[in-house]
Enzyme design. Structure first.
Site, PDB file in Angstrom:
ATOM      1  N   ALA A 249       0.719  -1.671  -0.220  1.00  0.00           N
ATOM      2  CA  ALA A 249       0.231  -0.144  -0.213  1.00  0.00           C
ATOM      3  C   ALA A 249       0.584   1.443  -0.122  1.00  0.00           C
ATOM      4  CB  ALA A 249      -1.363   0.203   0.850  1.00  0.00           C
ATOM      5  N   ALA A 250       2.396   0.375  -0.357  1.00  0.00           N
ATOM      6  CA  ALA A 250       3.090   2.445  -0.151  1.00  0.00           C
ATOM      7  C   ALA A 250       2.582   2.922  -1.175  1.00  0.00           C
ATOM      8  CB  ALA A 250       4.215   1.938  -0.250  1.00  0.00           C
ATOM      9  N   GLY A 251       2.322   2.891  -2.769  1.00  0.00           N
ATOM     10  CA  GLY A 251       2.179   3.406  -3.955  1.00  0.00           C
ATOM     11  C   GLY A 251       0.492   3.569  -3.493  1.00  0.00           C
ATOM     12  N   ASP A 252      -0.142   3.355  -3.428  1.00  0.00           N
ATOM     13  CA  ASP A 252      -1.255   3.815  -3.062  1.00  0.00           C
ATOM     14  C   ASP A 252      -1.483   4.579  -2.578  1.00  0.00           C
ATOM     15  OD1 ASP A 252      -2.190   1.106  -4.584  1.00  0.00           O
ATOM     16  OD2 ASP A 252      -3.083  -0.553  -1.945  1.00  0.00           O
TER      17      ASP A 252
HETATM   18  O1  RIB Z   1      -1.380  -2.206  -3.240  1.00  0.00           O
HETATM   19  C1  RIB Z   1      -1.928  -3.227  -2.252  1.00  0.00           C
HETATM   20  C2  RIB Z   1      -2.844  -3.869  -2.520  1.00  0.00           C
HETATM   21  O2  RIB Z   1      -2.621  -4.570  -4.013  1.00  0.00           O
HETATM   22  C3  RIB Z   1      -3.526  -4.580  -0.975  1.00  0.00           C
HETATM   23  O3  RIB Z   1      -3.955  -3.911  -0.413  1.00  0.00           O
HETATM   24  C4  RIB Z   1      -3.963  -6.330  -2.082  1.00  0.00           C
HETATM   25  O4  RIB Z   1      -5.070  -6.161  -1.500  1.00  0.00           O
HETATM   26  C5  RIB Z   1      -4.077  -6.148  -3.155  1.00  0.00           C
HETATM   27  O5  RIB Z   1      -5.129  -5.381  -4.346  1.00  0.00           O
END
Ligand code: RIB
Length: 301
Positions: A249-252
């Site tokens: 989730a760093a990129g998110d």
């Molecule tokens: O970017 C990370 C995410 O990728 C995770 O939370 C997982 O659910 C996948 O979708």
């Protein structure tokens, strides 16, 4: 006043095990602690944008099951507008994640309801797409739905931001609707045919994307920082030096944070600096949404 951010994308429940090393094909490894929590690239980006101060709506699809119920309750408690969430006959999305001692992960997603986000679902949200300031998407829902959402929002004048992850084939017309493309190096290589290994090759690859119609590109390069490529030139925003425990989730977080800063009228470079700080906090914690920081943590830095 900041403009509205609409996130269209996936919602998963992440099941994560920490392990010394990631298993090779055919190998079984014994791991450590198991955790379960909110995930999905779309949901992680929506949560990041909201916690960092954005006015956020989220369009996703979940199943009629306990995972879907828990996810929706959690998004609502964050203050995310969930009025565009749809229900599917398919089970809610699930991701199986392993994280090694170097903070690297490997992820397998059972898409379930995410794969059931249809073009009709997008059409039924036309009003929201036409009235958002920023549309933020990824590629964990069907590409035709991503394309239609991008087209509707772009034609209405919104800034369309695409994080092309996980990488898959995209129709050329989509690039014309994307104002800001945020790939990592691997994704950028795939979309341009240029092997991206450093800032110079990233700049060359970004040039290929701009010829396809993409206005601005930010290449996320992990510990090497992020490279902004626009018509005006390129700028490298260095990464923060921190000890990572889990890069999930760093990129998110980066994408969600960047959209918040843009919605507040910040320049692309200032927005990238803000996003870099936010992502650096995420990698120092385990989990996806569990690791996403709040605005006050950035402001206090
Ligand atoms: O970017 C990370 C995410 O990728 C995770 O939370 C997982 O659910 C996948 O979708």
């Amino acid at each position: 006043m900041s403009s509205k951010i609409l996130v269209v994308g996936s919602s998963n429940t992440d099941m994560t095990v920490k392990t010394k090393s990631l298993p090779k094909p055919g190998e079984t490894v014994l791991g450590g602690a198991f955790t379960m929590g909110g995930g999905g690239k779309g949901a992680n980006q929506a949560v990041a944008a909201r916690r960092l101060g954005g006015d956020v709506s989220f369009l996703c699809k979940v199943g009629n099951d306990i995972f879907g119920e828990n996810s929706l309750r959690s998004y609502a408690s964050e203050g995310i507008d969930i009025s565009l969430v749809r229900r599917s006959e398919q089970p809610s999305g699930v991701a199986l994640i392993s994280v090694d001692e170097h903070a690297e992960n490997c992820i397998v997603v059972a898409s379930g309801a995410n794969a059931d986000v249809t073009v009709d679902d997008i059409e039924s949200a036309r009003g929201a797409l036409e009235h958002c300031g920023i549309l933020l998407m990824q590629l964990e829902i069907p590409v035709p739905s991503v394309c239609r959402a991008a087209e509707i929002a772009a034609k209405a004048g919104a800034t369309v931001v695409l994080n092309p992850a996980p990488a898959c084939d995209l129709p050329e017309e989509l690039f014309r609707y994307v104002s800001l493309f945020i790939p990592n190096e691997t994704e950028l290589s795939r979309y341009t045919g240029v092997e991206v290994t450093d800032a110079a090759s990233a700049e060359k690859a970004a040039g290929v994307l701009r010829e396809k119609g993409v206005g601005r590109i930010i290449v996320t390069m992990g510990g090497k920082g992020s490279l902004i490529c626009t018509e005006q030139g390129t700028a490298l925003v260095p990464a923060c030096k921190v000890k990572a425990v889990d890069t999930t989730a760093a990129g998110d977080t980066y994408c969600g944070a960047l959209c918040v800063a843009l919605s507040e009228g910040k320049s692309l470079e200032d927005a990238a600096r803000f996003a870099t700080k936010a992502a650096s906090l995420t990698v120092q914690r385990m989990g996806a949404q569990a690791s996403v920081p709040y605005r006050k943590e950035i402001d206090n830095q």
